[in-house]
Design a protein around this motif. Sequence first.
Motif, short mmCIF file in Angstrom:
data_model
loop_
_atom_site.label_atom_id
_atom_site.label_comp_id
_atom_site.label_asym_id
_atom_site.label_seq_id
_atom_site.Cartn_x
_atom_site.Cartn_y
_atom_site.Cartn_z
N LYS A 92 3.15 -6.80 11.13
CA LYS A 92 2.21 -7.21 10.09
C LYS A 92 0.80 -6.76 10.47
N GLY A 93 0.25 -5.81 9.70
CA GLY A 93 -1.13 -5.40 9.89
C GLY A 93 -2.08 -6.29 9.11
N GLU A 94 -3.37 -6.08 9.34
CA GLU A 94 -4.36 -6.85 8.57
C GLU A 94 -4.59 -6.22 7.21
N HIS A 95 -4.61 -4.91 7.13
CA HIS A 95 -4.71 -4.17 5.88
C HIS A 95 -4.40 -2.72 6.19
N ALA A 96 -3.66 -2.06 5.30
CA ALA A 96 -3.24 -0.69 5.57
C ALA A 96 -4.42 0.26 5.74
N ASN A 97 -5.54 -0.02 5.09
CA ASN A 97 -6.71 0.85 5.24
C ASN A 97 -7.35 0.74 6.62
N ASP A 98 -7.10 -0.36 7.30
CA ASP A 98 -7.79 -0.64 8.56
C ASP A 98 -6.85 -0.77 9.76
N THR A 99 -5.55 -0.85 9.54
CA THR A 99 -4.58 -0.97 10.61
C THR A 99 -3.76 0.31 10.61
N ARG A 102 1.24 2.68 4.18
CA ARG A 102 0.83 4.04 3.86
C ARG A 102 1.45 5.01 4.86
N PHE A 103 2.01 6.10 4.33
CA PHE A 103 2.62 7.14 5.14
C PHE A 103 1.88 8.44 4.82
N VAL A 110 7.52 -11.81 15.06
CA VAL A 110 6.43 -11.29 14.26
C VAL A 110 5.41 -10.64 15.18
N ILE A 111 5.09 -9.38 14.93
CA ILE A 111 4.07 -8.67 15.68
C ILE A 111 2.87 -8.47 14.75
N ARG A 112 1.79 -9.18 15.05
CA ARG A 112 0.58 -9.11 14.22
C ARG A 112 -0.37 -8.08 14.85
N ILE A 113 -0.69 -7.06 14.08
CA ILE A 113 -1.51 -5.96 14.58
C ILE A 113 -2.91 -6.06 13.98
N LYS A 114 -3.89 -6.29 14.81
CA LYS A 114 -5.27 -6.42 14.34
C LYS A 114 -5.82 -5.06 13.90
N ARG A 115 -6.91 -5.10 13.16
CA ARG A 115 -7.54 -3.87 12.69
C ARG A 115 -7.84 -2.92 13.83
N GLY A 116 -7.67 -1.63 13.56
CA GLY A 116 -7.95 -0.62 14.57
C GLY A 116 -7.14 0.63 14.32
#
Length: 349
Positions: A63-70, A139-140, A41-47
Motif C-alpha cells: 500500500k503506497g500513499e499515492h501513486a504520484n508520490d510512491t 501506474r505502470f 500489509v506493507i505500507r510504503i511511504k512517499r518517495g
Amino acid sequence: MGISNQEGRSIIVAQDGSGHCRTVQEAIDLAPAGSAGNWTVIRIKRGVYKEKVHIDKPFLYLKGEHANDTIITYNDYARKRFPDGSEYKTFNSYTILFGADDIVAEDITFRNDAGRGELVGQALAAYVDGDRVCFRECRFIGHQDTLFTGPLPDKPLQGGSFGGPREGEPRRAVHRQWYDRCYIEGDVDFIFGSATAVFTACDIYSRNRLTEENQANVKLHPHISGWVTAASTPEGRSYGYVFIDCRLIGDAPPESVYLGRPWRNDAKVAYIRCWMGAHIRREGWDNWNKPESEATVTYVEYESSGPGAVSHGRVPWSAQIDEAEAESYALGSVLSEGGSWDWEKRRLT
C-alpha cells in the motif's frame, strides 16, 4: 468485509528511517509468507525507491500513499549485459517481479527508466506471474514491454530459452489478474503475456515513438507508433485480456497504434465499452505477419466510442459483438474461470 490490518502483520517502509525498513525489498524479505485471512500489509511511504524488487511470498498487500508520490523504479533492459557478456534479455529487465499468488498492490507507481526500445530493447516495469493478483490505482510506466502478465508461453518462438527468473517453473493452468483504475503507459506491445487479465476503468496511454529525435532509430515499422497488446493466451482458455470501460489515450500520431497483435496464435483480447483516441488505426488489429493466426485469434469489441472507434474499417477477422455476447465478459465471469476468487474482498479495511 475486506483484508484487516492485523497487529504484528504490518511493515512500514520509509526512506528517512522512520519505519521498519528503508527499502521495499527489505520489507519483502522481512514479511512472513501468509495464508488466507492472514495477510501482511506493507505500507510504503512517499518517495522514489530506486531498486529492483523480487516478490516470492503470497498474501502480501503493498500500500503506497499515492501513486504520484510512491514510486518504485529501476533501469535494467534487454540489451544490458551480465559480467559474462550475455544479454539480460526481456525477462531479466523488470523493475519489480510479482512471483507469487494472492498479492494486492495499491497506490504505487512501477516504472522502468531505461528508455526507448529502439535503443535499449525491452524494458519491463512489472513482471506479474501469479494467480489472484490485484492492482488498484497503480501506474505502470515504460516504453517497450511495460507490463508482462505471466506466465511465459510454453516455449520461445526462437532459441531454446526465454531467460529470466521464471524459466523452468512448473506450468499451471490458471493465472488471473485484475487491474482496477490503473494507468499503463508504453509504446510497443506494452501489455503482453499469457494471463487472464481484466482491466477496469484504466487509462491506457500510447507513447509517441515517431518523434523527430527518435525517427532515425525507428527502422522497422517507421509509420507505426505501437501496439497496445501482444497476448499469448494459452489454447483452450476462454479469456485473455478484457478491457472494460477503459480509455485508450496518448500522444501517438493519428492512426499509428494497433489494438493488438498475437504473440501466440490463440490470443484473445476484448474491448468492452472503451473510449478510443484518434491514434488507434482504423483496421484495429495486426496479424504480426502470421496470416494463419487470423483463423485462431479472438479479437472483439463492444460499444467502442471515440475517434478511434470504427466498425466498418476493422479487419474482417475481428468482431463487433452484441449485448448478449458482451455479458460473458463481465468482471465476475472472467475472474471466476478456473477456480474461486473472492476478488470483491481484496481491499484493506
